[in-house]
Design an enzyme around this catalytic site. Structure first.
Site, PDB file in Angstrom:
ATOM      1  N   ASN A  19       0.861  -1.175   0.000  1.00  0.00           N
ATOM      2  CA  ASN A  19       0.000   0.000   0.000  1.00  0.00           C
ATOM      3  C   ASN A  19       0.900   1.228   0.000  1.00  0.00           C
ATOM      4  O   ASN A  19       2.082   1.149  -0.336  1.00  0.00           O
ATOM      5  CB  ASN A  19      -0.985  -0.036   1.183  1.00  0.00           C
ATOM      6  CG  ASN A  19      -0.309   0.033   2.535  1.00  0.00           C
ATOM      7  OD1 ASN A  19       0.728   0.663   2.697  1.00  0.00           O
ATOM      8  ND2 ASN A  19      -0.901  -0.608   3.517  1.00  0.00           N
ATOM      9  N   LYS A 100       1.853  -1.653  32.611  1.00  0.00           N
ATOM     10  CA  LYS A 100       1.404  -0.288  32.884  1.00  0.00           C
ATOM     11  C   LYS A 100       0.346   0.149  31.873  1.00  0.00           C
ATOM     12  O   LYS A 100       0.295  -0.375  30.758  1.00  0.00           O
ATOM     13  CB  LYS A 100       2.592   0.670  32.813  1.00  0.00           C
ATOM     14  CG  LYS A 100       3.529   0.531  33.999  1.00  0.00           C
ATOM     15  CD  LYS A 100       4.564   1.636  33.990  1.00  0.00           C
ATOM     16  CE  LYS A 100       5.392   1.571  35.261  1.00  0.00           C
ATOM     17  NZ  LYS A 100       6.412   2.630  35.300  1.00  0.00           N
ATOM     18  N   TYR A 155      -4.045  -2.816  -4.548  1.00  0.00           N
ATOM     19  CA  TYR A 155      -2.711  -2.470  -4.039  1.00  0.00           C
ATOM     20  C   TYR A 155      -1.818  -2.007  -5.178  1.00  0.00           C
ATOM     21  O   TYR A 155      -2.116  -2.236  -6.348  1.00  0.00           O
ATOM     22  CB  TYR A 155      -2.081  -3.688  -3.344  1.00  0.00           C
ATOM     23  CG  TYR A 155      -2.748  -4.011  -2.031  1.00  0.00           C
ATOM     24  CD1 TYR A 155      -2.317  -3.417  -0.855  1.00  0.00           C
ATOM     25  CD2 TYR A 155      -3.833  -4.876  -1.968  1.00  0.00           C
ATOM     26  CE1 TYR A 155      -2.945  -3.677   0.347  1.00  0.00           C
ATOM     27  CE2 TYR A 155      -4.472  -5.148  -0.761  1.00  0.00           C
ATOM     28  CZ  TYR A 155      -4.018  -4.547   0.392  1.00  0.00           C
ATOM     29  OH  TYR A 155      -4.639  -4.785   1.570  1.00  0.00           O
ATOM     30  N   LYS A 186     -12.602  -1.743  -2.347  1.00  0.00           N
ATOM     31  CA  LYS A 186     -11.717  -0.711  -1.791  1.00  0.00           C
ATOM     32  C   LYS A 186     -10.368  -0.810  -2.467  1.00  0.00           C
ATOM     33  O   LYS A 186      -9.863  -1.915  -2.680  1.00  0.00           O
ATOM     34  CB  LYS A 186     -11.556  -0.918  -0.281  1.00  0.00           C
ATOM     35  CG  LYS A 186     -10.739   0.158   0.396  1.00  0.00           C
ATOM     36  CD  LYS A 186     -10.864   0.070   1.908  1.00  0.00           C
ATOM     37  CE  LYS A 186      -9.913  -0.944   2.510  1.00  0.00           C
ATOM     38  NZ  LYS A 186     -10.096  -1.057   3.974  1.00  0.00           N
ATOM     39  N   LYS A 188      -6.283   1.138  -2.803  1.00  0.00           N
ATOM     40  CA  LYS A 188      -5.308   1.979  -2.121  1.00  0.00           C
ATOM     41  C   LYS A 188      -5.082   3.272  -2.899  1.00  0.00           C
ATOM     42  O   LYS A 188      -5.120   3.285  -4.133  1.00  0.00           O
ATOM     43  CB  LYS A 188      -3.980   1.225  -1.975  1.00  0.00           C
ATOM     44  CG  LYS A 188      -4.086  -0.046  -1.144  1.00  0.00           C
ATOM     45  CD  LYS A 188      -4.523   0.253   0.269  1.00  0.00           C
ATOM     46  CE  LYS A 188      -4.673  -1.013   1.095  1.00  0.00           C
ATOM     47  NZ  LYS A 188      -5.181  -0.735   2.439  1.00  0.00           N
ATOM     48  N   ALA A 218      -5.845   5.545   2.217  1.00  0.00           N
ATOM     49  CA  ALA A 218      -4.522   6.180   2.123  1.00  0.00           C
ATOM     50  C   ALA A 218      -3.544   5.636   3.160  1.00  0.00           C
ATOM     51  O   ALA A 218      -2.376   6.055   3.191  1.00  0.00           O
ATOM     52  CB  ALA A 218      -4.658   7.689   2.282  1.00  0.00           C
ATOM     53  N   GLU A 243     -10.436   6.510   3.575  1.00  0.00           N
ATOM     54  CA  GLU A 243      -9.912   5.833   4.768  1.00  0.00           C
ATOM     55  C   GLU A 243      -8.533   6.329   5.175  1.00  0.00           C
ATOM     56  O   GLU A 243      -7.666   6.489   4.319  1.00  0.00           O
ATOM     57  CB  GLU A 243      -9.870   4.328   4.470  1.00  0.00           C
ATOM     58  CG  GLU A 243      -9.352   3.455   5.605  1.00  0.00           C
ATOM     59  CD  GLU A 243      -9.616   1.979   5.314  1.00  0.00           C
ATOM     60  OE1 GLU A 243     -10.633   1.664   4.651  1.00  0.00           O
ATOM     61  OE2 GLU A 243      -8.803   1.138   5.730  1.00  0.00           O
ATOM     62  N   GLU A 269      -8.364   1.404  12.446  1.00  0.00           N
ATOM     63  CA  GLU A 269      -7.676   0.111  12.453  1.00  0.00           C
ATOM     64  C   GLU A 269      -6.352   0.186  13.205  1.00  0.00           C
ATOM     65  O   GLU A 269      -5.825  -0.840  13.621  1.00  0.00           O
ATOM     66  CB  GLU A 269      -7.462  -0.405  11.022  1.00  0.00           C
ATOM     67  CG  GLU A 269      -6.462   0.406  10.224  1.00  0.00           C
ATOM     68  CD  GLU A 269      -6.131  -0.245   8.886  1.00  0.00           C
ATOM     69  OE1 GLU A 269      -6.923  -0.060   7.948  1.00  0.00           O
ATOM     70  OE2 GLU A 269      -5.109  -0.937   8.780  1.00  0.00           O
ATOM     71  N   HIS A 326     -11.341  -3.844  10.544  1.00  0.00           N
ATOM     72  CA  HIS A 326     -10.234  -4.114   9.620  1.00  0.00           C
ATOM     73  C   HIS A 326      -9.915  -5.614   9.640  1.00  0.00           C
ATOM     74  O   HIS A 326     -10.122  -6.280  10.648  1.00  0.00           O
ATOM     75  CB  HIS A 326      -9.017  -3.300  10.078  1.00  0.00           C
ATOM     76  CG  HIS A 326      -7.707  -3.852   9.618  1.00  0.00           C
ATOM     77  ND1 HIS A 326      -6.992  -4.772  10.359  1.00  0.00           N
ATOM     78  CD2 HIS A 326      -6.974  -3.613   8.506  1.00  0.00           C
ATOM     79  CE1 HIS A 326      -5.875  -5.058   9.699  1.00  0.00           C
ATOM     80  NE2 HIS A 326      -5.839  -4.374   8.584  1.00  0.00           N
TER      81      HIS A 326
HETATM   82 MG    MG Z   1      -6.918   0.435   5.947  1.00  0.00          MG
END
Ligand code: MG
Length: 392
Positions: A19, A100, A155, A186, A188, A218, A243, A269, A326
Site C-alpha cells: 500500500n 502499565k 494495491y 476498496k 489503495k 490512504a 480511509e 484500524e 479491519h
Molecule cells: Mg486500511
C-alpha cells in the site's frame, strides 16, 4: 474445565503487494492455540486465535510475559462463574498483570490473539459457530445471519507500473471480485501522485459502477495539506469512504478532513484500545450516522476491549453499524455477525493462510455467510488447517 497448554507460533504472511506505506512481504501473524482438558471424538478441544493481517507476530510478548502469567494463575480464576467456560475478561486481566497503562502497541495484538482463541474454544465447547457464542455473551440475537462484505485490494504492484497497465490491472481485479459475489470494493491511494491516483480511482469506478461502491484507503500517508488536497479532489466522486487520510493518532488532522469533506471518512484500524477510541471521539470530528470505524479486535486486546469501544461509540450517539472491523478474515466475520456491526472486509486471494473465507462460506449479493463449523471455523480454511495439523 482447565487449560492444559497454551502454544503460540509465528506464521509468515503471503504478501507480494504494497500500500502507500507498507510492503506486506515481511509480515507475520501470531497463531495461538489453547488446549483444554475437554475432549470431542477422543481428542482435546483446542481454541485458535490470531492477531491480524498486515502486522507482525508477537511471539516474545506471548512467550515471555502473557502465557507465563496464565500458567501461574489459579486455574479456577480463569473460568466463568459456573466453571464451564474460560472467562475472556479474566484471561485478559491475568495476561496483562503488571503491565502499565498506555503504550498500546504490539502488546495489544499479542493479547488479541490470545483472547480470541478463548472465544474459539468456548464456542467449540458448545459445538456452535463463534458468532452465536459472541451474540449470546453480549445480548444480541443468536439467529443465523450474514454480514455485508466488501472486497479490499487495489494495491500497488511492488516496483510500480505505468498508468495504463495499472488502470487495466485495477479494472480486471475488481471485475474478478465482482465475479466472486462482491458488490463493493476498496483500493489503495497515496502511493502515487494525486494525478495518477485519480486515474486509478476513475478506472476502479468504471468497474464499480458507482461511487457508493468504491472506498479508497490512504493508510495514514498524508500530512494535513495533502489530506485536504485529496479530500477536495475526491469529493466529486461521492465515494463510499476515504480511509485513514493521515496518521491514525493525529485527531486534529482527522477533524480537519471531517470538516472539509462531506463524504464518509473511515479510521480506527490503528487504534488499539478503548481510550484511543474515546480520544478519537473527543477530538477527531467523527460524525454520527456517517463515518466508519475500523478497530480490529485482533489488534486491540481482543473482543473484551472491542466491546468496550462499541459501548463508548453508542454512548456518544454513534451506531454500531458504522463499525467495519479491519482485517478480512473469519474471526472478524464472526465478530461482525455476532455483534450486528455494519459489515466486514475481505482480501480475496491474498494474505494467506489467514485472509479471506473458505469455500464453504457463501458470498453473494455483497454479503458473506459464516458456516456452522464450531468456533471461528478456521479449520475450514485449507491453508490454515495444514498449519494447524502440522503443529507438533
Ligand atoms: Mg486500511
Amino acid at each position: 474445565m482447565r487449560i492444559l497448554e497454551i502454544r503460540e507460533r509465528t506464521v509468515p504472511l503471503e504478501g507480494g503487494v504494497a500500500n502507500a506505506v507498507i510492503d506486506f512481504s515481511g509480515h507475520t501473524v501470531s497463531l495461538v492455540a489453547i488446549v483444554c482438558d475437554r475432549k470431542r471424538c477422543g481428542r482435546p478441544i483446542v481454541g485458535y486465535g490470531f492477531n491480524s493481517i498486515g502486522r507482525h507476530g508477537q511471539s516474545g510478548i506471548l512467550r515471555d510475559r502473557m502465557i507465563p502469567r496464565l500458567r501461574a494463575a489459579d486455574p479456577s480464576s480463569l473460568l466463568d462463574g459456573e466453571g464451564r467456560y474460560l472467562d475472556p475478561a479474566a484471561i485478559s486481566s491475568t495476561a496483562m498483570r503488571n503491565e502499565k497503562p498506555g503504550g498500546h502497541g504490539d502488546r495489544a495484538g499479542a493479547l488479541g490473539a490470545l483472547e480470541l482463541a478463548v472465544w474459539d474454544l468456548n464456542a467449540k465447547l458448545d459445538d456452535e459457530p463463534a458468532y452465536r457464542t459472541i451474540a449470546r455473551a453480549f445480548g444480541r440475537s443468536t439467529g443465523r445471519r450474514s454480514a455485508s462484505v466488501y472486497a479490499a485490494g487495489g494495491y500497488y504492484a511492488p516496483g510500480g507500473s505505468d498508468s495504463e497497465s495499472e488502470s487495466s490491472r485495477l479494472r480486471a481485479e475488481l471485475a474478478h471480485f465482482r465475479a466472486l459475489g462482491f458488490e463493493a470494493f476498496k483500493i489503495k491511494i497515496g502511493g502515487a501522485t494525486l494525478d495518477r491516483d485519480l486515474v486509478r480511482v476513475e478506472a476502479a469506478l468504471e468497474e464499480a459502477g458507482a461511487g457508493s461502491r468504491l472506498a479508497v484507503d490512504a493508510n495514514g500517508r498524508f500530512d494535513r495539506t495533502r489530506a485536504l488536497e485529496y479530500a477536495r479532489a475526491l469529493a466529486p466522486f461521492g465515494l463510499r469512504w476515504f480511509e485513514e487520510p493521515g496518521d491514525p493518532l493525529d485527531y486534529q488532522l482527522n477533524h480537519a478532513v471531517a470538516e472539509a469533506y462531506a463524504g464518509p471518512i473511515a479510521t480506527g484500524e490503528n487504534l488499539f484500545s478503548a481510550i484511543d477510541v474515546a480520544n478519537l471521539l473527543r477530538y477527531g470530528g467523527m460524525r454520527p450516522g456517517r463515518d466508519v470505524f475500523q478497530m480490529d479486535p485482533g489488534l486491540a486486546y481482543g473482543l473484551t476491549e472491542y466491546v468496550r469501544m462499541i459501548e463508548s461509540l453508542e454512548a456518544n450517539g454513534f451506531d454500531r453499524r458504522q463499525c467495519f472491523p479491519h482485517g478480512g478474515h473469519l474471526i472478524n466475520l464472526h465478530v461482525a455477525v455476532g455483534l450486528d456491526l455494519g459489515g466486514c472486509e475481505a482480501y480475496p486471494g491474498v494474505f494467506q493462510p489467514f485472509g479471506g473465507y473458505p469455500a464453504e462460506c457463501d458470498v453473494g449479493a455483497g454479503r458473506v455467510w459464516p458456516t456452522d463449523a464450531p468456533g471461528f471455523g478456521l479449520e475450514q480454511k485449507t491453508e490454515l488447517r495444514r498449519i494447524i495439523s502440522d503443529w507438533p
